[in-house]
Design a protein around this motif. Structure first.
Motif, short mmCIF file in Angstrom:
data_model
loop_
_atom_site.label_atom_id
_atom_site.label_comp_id
_atom_site.label_asym_id
_atom_site.label_seq_id
_atom_site.Cartn_x
_atom_site.Cartn_y
_atom_site.Cartn_z
N ILE A 211 0.98 8.62 10.10
CA ILE A 211 0.91 7.32 9.36
C ILE A 211 1.42 6.91 8.27
O ILE A 211 2.32 5.66 8.42
N HIS A 212 2.58 7.63 8.01
CA HIS A 212 3.32 7.58 6.80
C HIS A 212 4.37 7.90 7.45
O HIS A 212 4.75 9.26 7.86
N SER B 26 -1.60 3.41 -3.68
CA SER B 26 -1.50 3.94 -1.60
C SER B 26 -3.28 3.65 -1.41
O SER B 26 -4.74 3.13 -2.61
N GLY B 27 -3.37 3.35 -0.24
CA GLY B 27 -5.33 3.15 -0.71
C GLY B 27 -5.44 1.78 -0.71
O GLY B 27 -6.79 1.16 0.17
N ASP C 176 0.89 -1.28 0.55
CA ASP C 176 0.04 0.29 -0.61
C ASP C 176 0.58 0.93 -0.10
O ASP C 176 1.82 1.45 -0.57
N SER C 177 0.54 2.49 0.76
CA SER C 177 1.05 3.84 0.61
C SER C 177 2.59 3.70 1.36
O SER C 177 3.26 4.21 0.88
N ALA D 196 5.59 5.03 -1.32
CA ALA D 196 6.34 5.97 -1.20
C ALA D 196 5.46 7.22 -1.24
O ALA D 196 5.54 8.26 -1.76
N TYR D 197 4.35 7.16 -0.43
CA TYR D 197 3.92 7.70 -0.02
C TYR D 197 4.13 9.18 0.72
O TYR D 197 4.48 9.67 1.46
N GLY D 198 3.55 11.00 0.25
CA GLY D 198 4.32 12.06 0.75
C GLY D 198 5.35 11.74 0.56
O GLY D 198 6.02 13.19 0.94
N ILE D 199 6.68 10.84 -0.45
CA ILE D 199 7.76 11.37 -0.59
C ILE D 199 8.00 11.14 -2.07
O ILE D 199 7.29 11.09 -3.25
#
Length: 206
Positions: free
Chosen positions: A174-175, A61-62, A27-28, A32-35
């Motif tokens: 969370i991330h 993601s998700g 998942d995220s 690499a969610y947010g980066i």
């Protein structure tokens, strides 16, 4: 002469092809969610590995375990991976979905991977304590139970040493941040390295 040329081209292609393929189903946390994507732990893994190992990052993601179980069969057929890393369950937990449902979905993914001839590595996730101790315990136990049932290696907690350090987490709590990605890889690496060594030994015997 033409026949010889065809053989040489085919040989060169097989020599340059990766001998081992890793498929990351996550998942995220693995997308690499947010980066920046190149800063994510999966990309860092690709950089650490030799050229004869190909890394396919199919993380979204998700993604939930239900979504992963739906997507996996096609990905197995498309990439024919030697090792499948399953990093799913976090979004099931955040949505409060039943651990038994998560377990059933992960079971389907493990069985599908094994039928396709791939080794499986489970990457465990934990939910925050505010979900209640009973739910958190049942959720976390799913990974250990599946590891024992299917005899697959387990990284008990992907974010070990990271999740409780505010300096290593993004504002959402969370991330992980970009600075934490090396630590995530270090959590995965010892167990994955063992699988890769076994895979290399099997290839050498063929």
């Amino acid at each position: 002469m033409r026949w010889l040329l065809i053989v040489l081209v085919a040989w060169a292609g097989s020599a340059n092809a990766a001998s081992t393929t890793l498929l990351i189903m996550g998942d995220s946390l693995s997308a690499a969610y947010g980066i920046e994507r190149q800063a994510g732990w999966v990309n860092l893994l690709s950089e650490r590995l030799n050229d004869d190992v190909e890394v396919i990052n199919a993380s979204i993601s998700g993604e939930t375990t239900a979504g992963g179980a739906t997507r996996l069969p096609e990905l197995l057929g498309q990439h024919d991976p030697d090792i499948v890393l399953l990093e799913l369950g976090g979004n099931d937990g955040l949505r409060g979905l039943p651990p038994l449902q998560m377990r059933a979905n992960l079971s389907d993914m493990i069985e599908a991977s094994q039928r396709a001839g791939a080794k499986v590595l489970l990457l465990g996730i934990r939910v925050p304590p505010n979900y209640g101790q009973a739910y958190a315990t049942a959720f976390h136990n799913v990974y250990r139970e599946l590891s024992d049932q299917y005899d697959v290696p387990l990284v008990p907690f992907l974010l070990d040493g990271i999740a409780l350090d505010e300096g290593l987490m993004q504002d959402d709590g969370i991330h992980p941040t970009a600075e934490a990605q090396d630590m995530i890889l270090d959590n995965v690496w010892p167990t994955l390295k063992m699988l890769l060594s076994k895979q290399s030994a099997n290839v050498a015997k063929q």
